[in-house]
Each structure stands twice: as structure tokens, then as C-alpha cells.
Design a protein around this motif. Structure first.
Motif, short mmCIF file in Angstrom:
data_model
loop_
_atom_site.label_atom_id
_atom_site.label_comp_id
_atom_site.label_asym_id
_atom_site.label_seq_id
_atom_site.Cartn_x
_atom_site.Cartn_y
_atom_site.Cartn_z
N SER A 145 47.24 71.50 18.57
CA SER A 145 46.11 71.37 17.65
C SER A 145 46.59 70.74 16.34
CB SER A 145 45.49 72.73 17.36
OG SER A 145 46.43 73.55 16.69
N ASP A 146 47.87 70.97 15.99
CA ASP A 146 48.45 70.48 14.74
C ASP A 146 47.58 70.76 13.53
OD1 ASP A 146 50.46 69.43 13.14
OD2 ASP A 146 49.69 67.39 13.28
N VAL A 147 46.95 71.93 13.47
CA VAL A 147 46.31 72.31 12.21
C VAL A 147 47.38 72.27 11.13
CG1 VAL A 147 45.38 74.31 10.97
CG2 VAL A 147 44.55 73.78 13.29
N ALA B 101 56.38 66.95 18.33
CA ALA B 101 54.97 66.65 18.17
C ALA B 101 54.76 65.16 17.95
CB ALA B 101 54.41 67.42 16.97
N HIS B 102 53.70 64.64 18.53
CA HIS B 102 53.10 63.31 18.31
C HIS B 102 53.59 62.19 19.23
CE1 HIS B 102 51.15 65.33 15.12
NE2 HIS B 102 52.25 65.55 14.46
N CYS B 103 54.77 61.62 18.97
CA CYS B 103 55.29 60.54 19.84
C CYS B 103 54.28 59.41 20.00
CB CYS B 103 55.69 61.11 21.21
SG CYS B 103 56.86 62.47 21.07
N LEU C 178 51.02 73.69 21.79
CA LEU C 178 52.45 73.38 21.60
C LEU C 178 52.80 73.01 20.16
CD1 LEU C 178 53.83 71.32 24.64
CD2 LEU C 178 54.20 73.72 24.08
N HIS C 179 51.78 72.97 19.27
CA HIS C 179 52.13 72.56 17.89
C HIS C 179 51.02 72.93 16.91
CE1 HIS C 179 54.32 70.14 14.94
NE2 HIS C 179 53.16 69.68 14.53
N ILE C 180 51.33 73.91 16.05
CA ILE C 180 50.35 74.31 15.02
C ILE C 180 51.11 74.83 13.81
CG2 ILE C 180 50.05 76.60 16.09
CD1 ILE C 180 47.05 76.40 15.12
N HIS C 181 50.56 74.58 12.61
CA HIS C 181 51.18 75.03 11.36
C HIS C 181 50.35 76.18 10.79
CE1 HIS C 181 53.77 71.35 10.75
NE2 HIS C 181 52.86 70.85 11.57
N ALA C 182 50.86 77.40 10.86
CA ALA C 182 50.11 78.56 10.36
C ALA C 182 49.74 78.45 8.88
CB ALA C 182 50.88 79.84 10.65
N SER D 258 59.93 70.09 16.31
CA SER D 258 59.90 69.19 15.16
C SER D 258 58.85 68.10 15.38
CB SER D 258 61.30 68.59 14.93
OG SER D 258 61.36 67.98 13.65
N HIS D 259 58.90 67.09 14.51
CA HIS D 259 57.95 65.97 14.60
C HIS D 259 58.72 64.70 14.98
CE1 HIS D 259 55.90 68.76 11.75
NE2 HIS D 259 54.81 68.33 12.35
N LEU D 260 58.05 63.80 15.69
CA LEU D 260 58.72 62.58 16.14
C LEU D 260 57.74 61.40 16.22
CD1 LEU D 260 61.34 61.32 17.43
CD2 LEU D 260 60.38 61.97 19.64
FE FE Z 1 52.68 69.00 12.65
#
Ligand code: FE
Ligand code: GUN
Length: 427
Positions: free
Chosen positions: A316-318, A265-267, A67-71, A224-226
Motif C-alpha cells: 500500500s506504501d501509505v 519496494a517499487h522497482c 509488503l510495504h507500508i509506513h506506519a 528498503s526502497h529501490l
Molecule cells: Fe515506501
């Protein structure tokens, strides 16, 4: 084209809920027109005559959902990890992301990312690009060719970032509009646009308003990020004194799940009010445990989210996380929850293998619709795992073999992969 009906044979494991696995040993998983028709211990007579791919003693699981990765951050995974979030963004992330202005660099870097995603156990992902329209389109062209199903976003940033990366407000909105038009024009089958304001500190109120207009015009989901890090949260309080809590700073612009599917992402530090608003608005949470450890953010209260019935998936939030391997992310989720329970809050019990597997399949899959399970009618995303590389002397039941995969598997175990009933090339 894939055959309208085909059958996979093997040890089938999937989730209906977070509490238990559904297991069918040496069973049959039937795909009809890209969807799961059913799981059978004995193949029904009427199914005879359809092609059967016999995977022997291998495990067959639903495709994993990131659900969350930065290429663009794939290039520096595992590097520069001795910093907290905001310093890490300034020192590592922004300089690297700036390089994607060059299509030549983007081509080289995204080739590596895309190939590794293709070979992984991931079948669906929500992906951040950079602010660059052309490089993001290139990434989308490349993802489309893999056959994976992804949502990809051109990032928006019009404040609090270096001159070499910042966009003017009108430019950010205008480029996003042009990007959406370009994407729609390309008529991808499996690659879809998702609005991507980086996070509140990077986006002015005016930009948020423009993105809301685009969302309503094109009915776009948003990522987004939170509430990731305490320094970030204090900063959002300064920037948005009118917000009741961080998530409210998105909700005031209608960008917190009210109209379109939204994943945050995160929370890690979401309090009761924020949790209640996410529940009310159907916001999805991408739990990214490795990233939360690497950039010293903390450990999210995932069990509380599950108990309160929120949508939770795994990210994974790479390159906050070091790997796209979601088996690692599942293990990290269990491990982080144990430390949280032991060190800081014994009111929330540690997560189980069943729960993290659910989150990495059906939990996150729900962001994409009926995805992440083998219940009838689910889209046919499946991964075949050959665990024979990892020898063991004792007999193991199917549940134990899956548990071991959560801790030990990587792309070498992936023997075959299907998305919406089509087999993905792994070579
Ligand atoms: Fe991220
Ligand atoms: N918050 C804003 N941008 C980022 C990013 O690139 N990674 C993480 N982990 N958090 C962010």
C-alpha cells in the motif's frame, strides 16, 4: 487458544498460481493446528464433530499481505500529494516522522494506524517505523496485541536528511542493535524485527556495513526502497558511482537478498541487469501502484517480473499510497498496468484480476513462508467477506463477486479474520 480443528463454511476462493482462481462454492475450509488441512466441497466423514463456523453466502479468501507500508505516515495520508518523491520526503515525510521522538505523539498516531490495520483485510505486513527506537518498540507492542503477523523495522538514516532526524553512523547501528535486543527480549509471537535502511541516499557505506554485521549476527530479513523515481536513481548514481545499477549498491554490502529474505519496494525503473540480480538473489518486489502515481514515479513493469518468475507482492506504501485497503491497491495495479500498456509499452499486457489477487495473497505471502493460499499445509490466514452491503440486481457467480470486491470492498466487508488459525477481534 483456538481449537486444534475447526471449519469455516462459505464460498472459498484462493490462488495456486497467477493464472486462475480456485473456487469452492458453499465449501468447507478446514484448519488444523493453525494450518490449512484442506478445502472440501463435502465435509469428510472423519471431520464430523468438529466446530463449524457457517458464514452462509459470504466469501472466504486468504488474508491479504501488505509488503510495504509506513506506519508513521498514516497520519498524513491523502495530504500533500502534489509533489515528486524527493520533495515530498523533505516537505511532508521527514517533518512528520520527526514527531515520533515523542512517545505521546507516537501513542496517539500509532493507535489509529494499528486499529485500522486490525479492521482491514490485511493479515500480514512489512512495516516501516521511524528512526526512533522507543516509538518503534511501542508500535511493535501495539501490533502484537492485534494478532496480525508483522515484520516491523526501526528505520536507519545517517545522511541526506534534516538535522532534526539524522543519526550519527555509530548511533544508528548502536540503536539498531539495542532495538533488536529489546525486541528479542519481549518474545513477541507475531511481531518480528526487519532491518530497514531507508534507501541508499539516506545510508552511508559505513552504516550499510554495520547493518550487514547485524544481519549476519541475528539472521534478519531486510526491507528498503529501490528504483522508484528518476531523480532518486540519478542521485544514487552520484553517491555510488561504483554500482553497476541501483540494486548493486545494496548487493555490494550483501544487503540484496544474498543471505536473508529481502523485500524492495517499487522497482519502477528496474532494468534487465537489476531484474536478473533480483531473480538470482530471490529478492521480493513490493509493487505499490497508488504511491507510484501519487508521487509521480511511474508504473512498474509488473508483467515482466511475473514472466521472469520473480517474487512479486503488493504494497500500500501509505502515505505515498493513501490507504491501507489492499483491495484498492489491487485495483490500482490493474488500472496502472492498463495505462502503461496503452500509453507507453504495448509489449506488456495489462494485469488481470487473477494476477493481482495472486500477488496480494500467495505472491507476497511467500515472504512469510507458506502463507497466502488455502493449499494444504499453508498457515491458516483467512478473511471472510460479506458483500451484501453492495446490492446488485442480477445473479453473480463467485468469481464476479470477488472481482467486484477488488474494486469496491473496504473494511466494512470484513466479517471475520483469522491469522495462523486464531480469530482476530474486529470490534
Ligand atoms: Fe515506501
Ligand atoms: N524512499 C525513501 N523513503 C521513502 C518513503 O518514505 N516513501 C517512499 N514512497 N519512498 C521512499
Amino acid at each position: 487458544m483456538s481449537e486444534p480443528i475447526f471449519i469455516l463454511k462459505g464460498n472459498i476462493i484462493y490462488s495456486k498460481n497467477p493464472a486462475e482462481f480456485q473456487i469452492c462454492e458453499h465449501g468447507y475450509l478446514v484448519c488444523k493446528d493453525g494450518r490449512v488441512e484442506g478445502v472440501y466441497q463435502t465435509l469428510p466423514f472423519k471431520m464430523g464433530g468438529n466446530p463449524v463456523h457457517d458464514y452462509g453466502d459470504s466469501l472466504i479468501i486468504p488474508g491479504l499481505v501488505d509488503l510495504h507500508i509506513h506506519a508513521p505516515q498514516y497520519s498524513f495520508r491523502g495530504l500533500g500529494m502534489d509533489m515528486e518523491l524527493l520533495e515530498w520526503l523533505e516537505t511532508n515525510t521527514f517533518p512528520e516522522e520527526a514527531k515520533y521522538e515523542s512517545l505521546e505523539y507516537a501513542q496517539k498516531a500509532y493507535r489509529i494506524f494499528v486499529d485500522n490495520m486490525r479492521k482491514s483485510a490485511t493479515t500480514r505486513a512489512c512495516i516501516f517505523g521511524t528512526v526512533h527506537r522507543e516509538a518503534t518498540l511501542l508500535l511493535m507492542d501495539m501490533m502484537e496485541k492485534t494478532g496480525l503477523y508483522t515484520m516491523v523495522g526501526k528505520v536507519n538514516m545517517d545522511r541526506n536528511c534534516p538535522d532534526y532526524l539524522i543519526e550519527e553512523t555509530a548511533e544508528s547501528a548502536g540503536e539498531t542493535l539495542e532495538w533488536i535486543k529489546d525486541v528479542l527480549h519481549r518474545k513477541y509471537e507475531n511481531t518480528h524485527p526487519i532491518l530497514t535502511p531507508r534507501f541508499t541516499p539516506s545510508c552511508t557505506d559505513e552504516l550499510m556495513e554495520e547493518l550487514k554485521k547485524l544481519q549476519m549476527r541475528y539472521q534478519l530479513p531486510l526491507q528498503s526502497h529501490l528504483s522508484e523515481n528518476q531523480g532518486e536513481i540519478a542521485w544514487v548514481k552520484e553517491l555510488c558511482p561504483w554500482a553497476e545499477f541501483y540494486g548493486d549498491a545494496y548487493d555490494r554490502f550483501g544487503l540484496f537478498g544474498a543471505d536473508c529474505p529481502t523485500v524492495m519496494a517499487h522497482c519502477v525503473y528496474s532494468g534487465d541487469q537489476e531484474i536478473a540480480r533480483m531473480k538470482e538473489n530471490g529478492v521480493f518486489i513490493a509493487h505499490c501502484p497508488e504511491s507510484n502515481m501519487n508521487v509521480s514515479s511511474g508504473i512498474a513493469p509488473v508483467r515482466r517480473f511475473l514472466e521472469r518468475g520473480l517474487h512479486v507482492g503488493i504494497g500500500s506504501d501509505v502515505a505515498g499510497g493513501s490507504t491501507e485497503n489492499l483491495f484498492r491497491a489491487m485495483a490500482h495495479a490493474v488500472q496502472a498496468s492498463k495505462l502503461r500498456w496503452r500509453i507507453s509499452d504495448d509489449s506488456l499486457e495489462a494485469l488481470t484480476a487473477e494476477e493481482v489477487f495472486y500477488m496480494a495473497t500467495k505472491g507476497g505471502g511467500a515472504f512469510f513462508g507458506k502463507v497466502g493460499s488455502f493449499e494444504p499445509g499453508y498457515e491458516f490466514d483467512a478473511v471472510v467477506l460479506d458483500d451484501s452491503r453492495l446490492a446488485h440486481p442480477q445473479p453473480l457467480d463467485i468469481r464476479s463477486r470477488l472481482e467486484r470486491m477488488i474494486y469496491l470492498a473496504d473494511e466494512r466487508e470484513v466479517q471475520a479474520k483469522y491469522v495462523k488459525g486464531k480469530e482476530i477481534s474486529l470490534s
